[in-house]
Design a protein around this motif. Sequence first.
Motif, PDB file in Angstrom:
ATOM      1  N   ASP A  44      -9.015  -0.175   0.978  1.00  0.00           N
ATOM      2  CA  ASP A  44      -9.759   0.197   2.182  1.00  0.00           C
ATOM      3  C   ASP A  44     -11.246   0.442   1.982  1.00  0.00           C
ATOM      4  N   VAL A  45     -11.717   0.494   0.732  1.00  0.00           N
ATOM      5  CA  VAL A  45     -13.141   0.734   0.512  1.00  0.00           C
ATOM      6  C   VAL A  45     -13.899  -0.582   0.581  1.00  0.00           C
ATOM      7  N   VAL A  87      -6.492   3.515  -1.930  1.00  0.00           N
ATOM      8  CA  VAL A  87      -7.821   3.501  -1.316  1.00  0.00           C
ATOM      9  C   VAL A  87      -8.623   2.267  -1.705  1.00  0.00           C
ATOM     10  N   GLN A 109      -1.899   7.325  -3.427  1.00  0.00           N
ATOM     11  CA  GLN A 109      -3.079   7.330  -2.560  1.00  0.00           C
ATOM     12  C   GLN A 109      -4.345   6.953  -3.310  1.00  0.00           C
ATOM     13  N   GLU A 110      -4.483   7.420  -4.531  1.00  0.00           N
ATOM     14  CA  GLU A 110      -5.699   7.167  -5.311  1.00  0.00           C
ATOM     15  C   GLU A 110      -5.902   5.670  -5.594  1.00  0.00           C
ATOM     16  N   LYS A 130       0.825  -1.199   0.000  1.00  0.00           N
ATOM     17  CA  LYS A 130       0.000   0.000   0.000  1.00  0.00           C
ATOM     18  C   LYS A 130       0.865   1.257   0.000  1.00  0.00           C
TER      19      LYS A 130
END
Length: 185
Positions: free
Chosen positions: A140-141, A137, A133-134, A128
């Motif tokens: 984590d969604v 995620v 960052q894009e 990770k």
Amino acid sequence: MSTTGLDVFDKTLQTTHIWLNDIGEIVGPDKQRCYHALRAVLTTLRDRLTVDQSAHLAAELPILVRGVFYDGYRPSDAPSAIRSQDEFVSVVAQRFGNIGPVSPRTSSIAVFKTLQRHLPQPMIEKVKGSLPQEIRVLFDVEPDTGPGAHQDTAASRSAAGERRPQDWTGAGRGATPGGSTDRNT
């Protein structure tokens, strides 16, 4: 009783089925679709990582999944310049081939959830941490598991900001944009 006659092969087959079942909880029970999701997402992730990062991740994968991970790998091309979630999901979509309706974003989430469930947390954090960052995620969604969640429709792609190329040569098994094909697929 041993299926293959070798415990190591029996264990990797069993583990791979567990992983495919985990992916199937999100994308649907079709094992072929689950395999293609695993393959498309892992190879896209692999190509986004450096050669060293890919080797460290591969060392944690079951033997059979490790083979899928390395299939068609070109270390001299790593890492790819994928920076956004749209780019990542687009490459995943291209690697699916013609297997029917499927959401590359939901498939990415399903595979990342499976990695998180089965790999050591420090490895997941390293992977990770190496991603923008894009893209990160997607680990984590929560996936949309409602009716039709695994289907790739123009409306779902548009709502998620995804684009799936509709016209590219070599749209068969193992095809990539530009008409090239992966070896041994």
